[in-house]
Design a protein around this motif. Structure first.
Motif, short mmCIF file in Angstrom:
data_model
loop_
_atom_site.label_atom_id
_atom_site.label_comp_id
_atom_site.label_asym_id
_atom_site.label_seq_id
_atom_site.Cartn_x
_atom_site.Cartn_y
_atom_site.Cartn_z
N ILE A 16 0.80 -1.23 0.00
CA ILE A 16 0.00 0.00 0.00
C ILE A 16 0.83 1.28 0.00
CG2 ILE A 16 -1.93 -1.11 1.19
CD1 ILE A 16 -1.00 0.76 3.64
N LEU A 17 0.18 2.33 -0.46
CA LEU A 17 0.60 3.72 -0.26
C LEU A 17 -0.59 4.39 0.40
CD1 LEU A 17 2.16 4.86 -3.66
CD2 LEU A 17 3.36 4.47 -1.51
N THR A 18 -0.35 5.27 1.37
CA THR A 18 -1.48 5.87 2.07
C THR A 18 -1.16 7.23 2.64
OG1 THR A 18 -3.15 5.52 3.78
CG2 THR A 18 -0.92 4.77 4.28
N SER A 19 -2.22 8.02 2.81
CA SER A 19 -2.12 9.28 3.56
C SER A 19 -2.85 9.14 4.89
CB SER A 19 -2.73 10.43 2.74
OG SER A 19 -4.11 10.23 2.53
N ALA A 20 -3.27 7.92 5.25
CA ALA A 20 -3.94 7.67 6.52
C ALA A 20 -2.96 7.86 7.68
CB ALA A 20 -4.53 6.27 6.55
N LEU A 21 -3.50 7.83 8.89
CA LEU A 21 -2.67 8.03 10.07
C LEU A 21 -1.62 6.94 10.27
CD1 LEU A 21 -5.41 9.29 12.52
CD2 LEU A 21 -3.48 10.60 11.66
N TYR A 22 -1.93 5.72 9.87
CA TYR A 22 -1.00 4.61 10.05
C TYR A 22 -1.32 3.56 9.00
CZ TYR A 22 1.69 0.92 12.25
OH TYR A 22 2.61 -0.07 12.51
N PRO A 23 -0.36 2.91 8.43
CA PRO A 23 1.08 2.94 8.64
C PRO A 23 1.75 4.00 7.79
CG PRO A 23 0.55 1.19 7.13
CD PRO A 23 -0.75 1.84 7.50
N GLU A 24 3.04 4.08 7.97
CA GLU A 24 3.84 5.07 7.26
C GLU A 24 4.66 4.35 6.20
OE1 GLU A 24 7.25 8.16 8.67
OE2 GLU A 24 5.81 7.51 10.17
N GLY A 25 4.80 4.97 5.05
CA GLY A 25 5.65 4.41 4.01
C GLY A 25 4.96 3.34 3.18
N TYR A 41 -13.87 14.95 19.41
CA TYR A 41 -12.53 14.40 19.56
C TYR A 41 -11.49 15.46 19.20
CZ TYR A 41 -8.27 11.86 18.40
OH TYR A 41 -6.96 11.45 18.32
N CYS A 42 -10.52 15.64 20.08
CA CYS A 42 -9.42 16.56 19.84
C CYS A 42 -8.20 16.00 20.56
CB CYS A 42 -9.77 17.96 20.37
SG CYS A 42 -8.49 19.17 19.99
N SER A 43 -7.13 15.79 19.83
CA SER A 43 -5.94 15.20 20.42
C SER A 43 -4.71 15.79 19.77
CB SER A 43 -5.96 13.68 20.21
OG SER A 43 -4.74 13.11 20.63
N GLY A 44 -3.69 15.97 20.56
CA GLY A 44 -2.41 16.41 20.04
C GLY A 44 -1.61 15.26 19.45
N ASN A 45 -2.09 14.04 19.63
CA ASN A 45 -1.37 12.87 19.14
C ASN A 45 -2.33 11.84 18.55
OD1 ASN A 45 0.52 10.92 18.59
ND2 ASN A 45 0.89 10.38 20.73
N PRO A 46 -2.99 12.15 17.43
CA PRO A 46 -3.91 11.18 16.85
C PRO A 46 -3.19 9.91 16.38
CG PRO A 46 -3.62 13.04 15.38
CD PRO A 46 -2.95 13.39 16.68
N TRP A 47 -1.91 10.01 16.00
CA TRP A 47 -1.15 8.85 15.57
C TRP A 47 -1.01 7.86 16.73
CZ3 TRP A 47 0.01 13.90 14.62
CH2 TRP A 47 -0.11 14.31 13.30
N GLY A 48 -0.69 8.35 17.89
CA GLY A 48 -0.60 7.48 19.07
C GLY A 48 -1.95 6.90 19.45
N TRP A 53 -5.66 2.28 20.03
CA TRP A 53 -7.01 1.75 19.84
C TRP A 53 -7.04 0.54 18.90
CZ3 TRP A 53 -8.89 7.37 18.91
CH2 TRP A 53 -9.18 7.96 20.14
N CYS A 54 -6.07 0.45 18.02
CA CYS A 54 -6.05 -0.63 17.03
C CYS A 54 -4.63 -1.15 16.88
CB CYS A 54 -6.59 -0.10 15.71
SG CYS A 54 -6.82 -1.37 14.48
#
Length: 180
Positions: A16-25, A41-48, A53-54
Motif C-alpha cells: 500500500i501507499l497511504t495518507s492515513a494516520l498509520y502505517p507510514e511508508g 474528539y481533539c488530540s495532540g497525538n492522533p497517531w498514538g 485503539w487498534c
C-alpha cells in the motif's frame, strides 16, 4: 469517550501507499481498522491514539467522526469508504476516507496512478452533489495492490473506469444519506 472500532479483513496481503494516520511508508497490510470518534474528539497525538485503539502492524488505520461507511468486494478487488462532510468541508471531524485494494499486480507508479484515479472519482462525486470543494481537510486515501509490474491504472483504462465508477457512486450514496 471510547471510539467505535470496525475491522475488515482483506483476505490477502496488499502493498500500500497511504495518507492515513498509520502505517507510514510503503508497507504490506491485510486488514482495515476504521476508528469512529465523536465530533468533539481533539488530540495532540492522533497517531498514538490510533495505534493504542487498534494495535496491529498489518492494518491500515483510518479515523473519522463520519457515521456512514461501507466495505465492498468487487470483481476487481475490495474497497472501504467512510464519508461525512461539514457544510464547507473544513470540519476536520467530517472526513472522506477511501481504501482501494486491487487484485492486480502494480508497481509503485501504478499505485500512484491509482491514487489519482480514486481522488478524481471523489472530486467527481462531490461535484455531482453540488459541492464547490474537492474534499475535506482531513480526508485520507489508501491504495493497495498485489506485487507486480503494471504501471498504469488511470481512469482511461478498463479497470480504472470500473474503480472510478464504484468509488464515485458509493461516495454519492453515503453522502446522500447525510451524517446525522
Amino acid at each position: 469517550m471510547e471510539p467505535k472500532i470496525v475491522r475488515f479483513n482483506l483476505g490477502k496481503e496488499y502493498i500500500i501507499l497511504t495518507s492515513a494516520l498509520y502505517p507510514e511508508g510503503i508497507i504490506r497490510v491485510n486488514q482495515i481498522c476504521s476508528i469512529f470518534v465523536d465530533k468533539s474528539y481533539c488530540s495532540g497525538n492522533p497517531w498514538g491514539d490510533v495505534i493504542n485503539w487498534c494495535p496491529s502492524k498489518s492494518a491500515i488505520m483510518f479515523m473519522t467522526a463520519a457515521k456512514n461507511y461501507t466495505f465492498k468486494e468487487t470483481d476487481w478487488g475490495k474497497f472501504f469508504i467512510s464519508a461525512g462532510i461539514g457544510r464547507s468541508g473544513e470540519d476536520a471531524g467530517c472526513t472522506i476516507n477511501i481504501g482501494v485494494f486491487v487484485d492486480k499486480g502494480l508497481n509503485i507508479n501504478g499505485l500512484v496512478d491509482l491514487i489519482r484515479t480514486v481522488t478524481e472519482a471523489k472530486a467527481g462525486a462531490l461535484r455531482d452533489l453540488g459541492y464547490k470543494f474537492t474534499g475535506t481537510v482531513s480526508d485520507a486515501i489508501a491504495v493497495g495492490s498485489l506485487p507486480g509490474n503494471e504501471y498504469f491504472i488511470g481512469p482511461g483504462t478498463e479497470l480504472g473506469k470500473k474503480i472510478a465508477y464504484d468509488i464515485r457512486n458509493t461516495i454519492v450514496e453515503l453522502l446522500f444519506k447525510g451524517d446525522d
